[in-house]
Design a protein around this motif. Structure first.
Motif: not given
Length: 198
Positions: A27, A44, A47, A49-50, A52
């Motif tokens: 990622f 982004n 990040l 909040d991802a 991954e």
């Protein structure tokens, strides 16, 4: 003579024990960057909040809570919520300009990739009426102070603390994940007419 440290600025440091998973590495390697003032920043800027990076976010959130409780000792039900989060990449010869983090309470930097001599520099922003030439610098008379940084290390500090990155000397890109926080809960006191429920 005994010297007291009045109103010190708290900079928290925490080392992550476990390495990145293959999913996290993939990622982070796939991030797209755009030009920043003097380095590059990820497109982004949310990040953490991802999905991954959910394990990293949880580890960072625990560190933020520990810092907040140790430094601010909140009386009421209040905590810090991570808001924006982004990556910076700084190549050899590049810097990261002096800045603070408005609309944030505590900010942090997690180091993903560093060189041996990488560091972060903090700047004292108080007014000096007179300037005395200093022979030996210490925590009381310095206007700047730097800390070494290393991979898998997290730094936490008040968002109002001005900071920068001097020119990167190493061959590797310096990659860091930065983030902001904001209080959630009851701030101030009703009786003092400064209560704020966020």
């Amino acid at each position: 003579m005994e010297i007291e440290n009045l109103f010190p600025t708290a900079v928290g440091q925490r080392q992550k024990e476990s390495c990145f998973s293959a999913k996290e590495k993939m990622f982070l390697r796939g991030l797209k960057y755009i030009p920043n003032t003097s380095n590059q920043v990820s497109e982004n800027n949310y990040l953490l909040d991802a999905p991954e990076l959910s394990n990293l976010r949880q580890w960072i959130q625990e560190a933020v809570e520990e810092y907040f409780v140790k430094v601010y000792c909140p009386e009421s039900e209040v905590s810090l919520r991570i808001t924006q989060s982004w990556c910076n990449t700084t190549s050899k010869g590049q810097i990261h300009h002096e800045h603070t983090h408005p609309n944030s309470f505590v900010s942090g930097v997690f180091y993903i990739q560093t060189n041996v001599d990488d560091r972060i520099q903090f700047l004292k922003s108080t007014y000096r009426m007179l300037e005395v030439q200093t022979k030996d610098y210490n925590a009381w008379n310095s206007q700047t102070w730097w800390l070494p940084v290393e991979e898998d290390a997290l730094l936490l500090f008040p968002s109002s603390l001005q900071h920068s990155v001097p020119p990167v000397k190493g061959e590797k890109d310096r990659i860091s994940l930065s983030f902001n926080t904001f209080p959630v809960g009851d701030l101030g006191r009703n009786i003092f007419l400064n209560e704020l429920r966020v």
